[in-house]
Design a protein around this motif. Structure first.
Motif, PDB file in Angstrom:
ATOM      1  N   UNK A  70       9.893  22.235  -2.908  1.00  0.00           N
ATOM      2  CA  UNK A  70       9.700  22.967  -1.646  1.00  0.00           C
ATOM      3  C   UNK A  70       8.178  22.866  -0.856  1.00  0.00           C
ATOM      4  N   UNK A  71       7.622  22.350  -1.964  1.00  0.00           N
ATOM      5  CA  UNK A  71       5.921  22.491  -1.282  1.00  0.00           C
ATOM      6  C   UNK A  71       5.407  20.740  -0.765  1.00  0.00           C
ATOM      7  N   UNK A  72       7.084  19.962  -0.316  1.00  0.00           N
ATOM      8  CA  UNK A  72       6.949  18.123  -0.291  1.00  0.00           C
ATOM      9  C   UNK A  72       5.546  17.946   0.306  1.00  0.00           C
ATOM     10  N   UNK A  73       5.540  18.661   1.497  1.00  0.00           N
ATOM     11  CA  UNK A  73       5.172  19.372   2.397  1.00  0.00           C
ATOM     12  C   UNK A  73       3.123  18.193   2.908  1.00  0.00           C
ATOM     13  N   UNK A  74       3.097  18.897   1.252  1.00  0.00           N
ATOM     14  CA  UNK A  74       1.815  19.009   0.691  1.00  0.00           C
ATOM     15  C   UNK A  74       1.341  17.214   0.350  1.00  0.00           C
ATOM     16  N   UNK A  75       1.788  16.908  -0.071  1.00  0.00           N
ATOM     17  CA  UNK A  75       1.511  15.297  -0.239  1.00  0.00           C
ATOM     18  C   UNK A  75       1.221  14.706   0.525  1.00  0.00           C
ATOM     19  N   UNK A  76       1.171  14.987   2.214  1.00  0.00           N
ATOM     20  CA  UNK A  76       0.096  14.440   3.196  1.00  0.00           C
ATOM     21  C   UNK A  76      -0.988  14.828   3.153  1.00  0.00           C
ATOM     22  N   UNK A  77      -1.390  15.944   2.597  1.00  0.00           N
ATOM     23  CA  UNK A  77      -2.709  15.438   2.383  1.00  0.00           C
ATOM     24  C   UNK A  77      -3.629  14.445   1.738  1.00  0.00           C
ATOM     25  N   UNK A  78      -2.912  13.729   0.694  1.00  0.00           N
ATOM     26  CA  UNK A  78      -3.182  12.516   0.364  1.00  0.00           C
ATOM     27  C   UNK A  78      -4.342  11.517   0.745  1.00  0.00           C
ATOM     28  N   UNK A  79      -3.699  11.006   2.102  1.00  0.00           N
ATOM     29  CA  UNK A  79      -3.237  10.584   2.394  1.00  0.00           C
ATOM     30  C   UNK A  79      -4.924  10.879   4.016  1.00  0.00           C
ATOM     31  N   UNK A  80      -4.388  12.058   3.933  1.00  0.00           N
ATOM     32  CA  UNK A  80      -5.058  12.645   5.369  1.00  0.00           C
ATOM     33  C   UNK A  80      -6.690  12.157   4.902  1.00  0.00           C
ATOM     34  N   UNK A 112     -17.265  12.163  -4.447  1.00  0.00           N
ATOM     35  CA  UNK A 112     -16.273  11.847  -3.899  1.00  0.00           C
ATOM     36  C   UNK A 112     -16.192  11.456  -2.848  1.00  0.00           C
ATOM     37  N   UNK A 113     -16.546   9.946  -3.209  1.00  0.00           N
ATOM     38  CA  UNK A 113     -16.347   8.534  -2.012  1.00  0.00           C
ATOM     39  C   UNK A 113     -15.085   8.622  -3.299  1.00  0.00           C
ATOM     40  N   UNK A 114     -14.953   8.402  -5.133  1.00  0.00           N
ATOM     41  CA  UNK A 114     -14.191   8.359  -5.753  1.00  0.00           C
ATOM     42  C   UNK A 114     -12.787   8.786  -5.520  1.00  0.00           C
ATOM     43  N   UNK A 115     -12.845   9.420  -4.561  1.00  0.00           N
ATOM     44  CA  UNK A 115     -11.302  11.052  -4.976  1.00  0.00           C
ATOM     45  C   UNK A 115     -10.696   9.218  -4.385  1.00  0.00           C
ATOM     46  N   UNK A 116     -11.318   9.147  -3.170  1.00  0.00           N
ATOM     47  CA  UNK A 116     -10.436   7.925  -2.355  1.00  0.00           C
ATOM     48  C   UNK A 116      -9.899   7.104  -3.527  1.00  0.00           C
ATOM     49  N   UNK A 117      -8.297   6.517  -3.229  1.00  0.00           N
ATOM     50  CA  UNK A 117      -7.921   5.274  -4.254  1.00  0.00           C
ATOM     51  C   UNK A 117      -8.711   4.512  -3.466  1.00  0.00           C
ATOM     52  N   UNK A 169     -12.625  10.895   4.110  1.00  0.00           N
ATOM     53  CA  UNK A 169     -13.877  10.531   3.224  1.00  0.00           C
ATOM     54  C   UNK A 169     -14.005   9.536   3.653  1.00  0.00           C
ATOM     55  N   UNK A 170     -12.902   8.027   4.036  1.00  0.00           N
ATOM     56  CA  UNK A 170     -13.085   7.572   4.792  1.00  0.00           C
ATOM     57  C   UNK A 170     -14.204   6.788   6.002  1.00  0.00           C
ATOM     58  N   UNK A 171     -13.192   8.078   6.779  1.00  0.00           N
ATOM     59  CA  UNK A 171     -14.589   8.542   7.953  1.00  0.00           C
ATOM     60  C   UNK A 171     -15.782   8.939   8.358  1.00  0.00           C
ATOM     61  N   UNK A 172     -15.714   9.312   7.530  1.00  0.00           N
ATOM     62  CA  UNK A 172     -17.314  10.447   7.055  1.00  0.00           C
ATOM     63  C   UNK A 172     -18.183   9.552   6.248  1.00  0.00           C
ATOM     64  N   UNK A 173     -17.826   9.091   4.981  1.00  0.00           N
ATOM     65  CA  UNK A 173     -18.768   8.664   4.461  1.00  0.00           C
ATOM     66  C   UNK A 173     -19.147   7.362   4.836  1.00  0.00           C
ATOM     67  N   UNK A 174     -18.492   7.168   5.746  1.00  0.00           N
ATOM     68  CA  UNK A 174     -19.091   5.633   7.481  1.00  0.00           C
ATOM     69  C   UNK A 174     -20.536   5.938   7.535  1.00  0.00           C
ATOM     70  N   UNK A 175     -20.149   7.249   7.721  1.00  0.00           N
ATOM     71  CA  UNK A 175     -21.095   8.095   9.191  1.00  0.00           C
ATOM     72  C   UNK A 175     -22.861   8.748   8.209  1.00  0.00           C
TER      73      UNK A 175
END
Length: 90
Positions: A15-25, A43-48, A30-36
């Motif tokens: 029922x909560x399968x839409x939460x799986x989109x939270x990972x790529x988001x 925080x950067x280590x959260x992203x694989x 993190x990639x966009x914000x940590x670049x600037x």
């Protein structure tokens, strides 16, 4: 890694399968914000993607790649076990 997490979420909490989109988001944010902006290392280590070497020109070590693969296999297998436990028609 993100696909394994999505499989695990869908296998155990369909029922909560839409939460799986939270990972790529989260990884994209993190990639966009940590670049600037200077962000904390944890925080950067959260992203694989932060554990992979930046190529070309970077050095490749097998340790992070094997660790990510092992975690993805375990999480994906757990998700498939959860999917197997559901009452789905064959």
């Amino acid at each position: 890694m993100l696909a394994a997490i999505a499989i695990a979420i869908f296998g155990f909490f369909p029922q909560a399968s839409m939460i799986s989109w939270a990972g790529p988001t989260v990884c994209i944010l993190i990639g966009l914000v940590s670049a600037g902006v200077a962000t904390a290392g944890w925080i950067r280590d959260i992203s694989p993607f932060s554990h992979l070497p930046s190529l070309p020109g970077g050095t490749v070590s097998a340790g992070p790649l094997i660790a990510l693969l092992a975690i993805a296999v375990v999480v994906g297998f757990a998700g498939l076990v959860g999917l197997r436990r559901r009452d789905l028609p064959a």
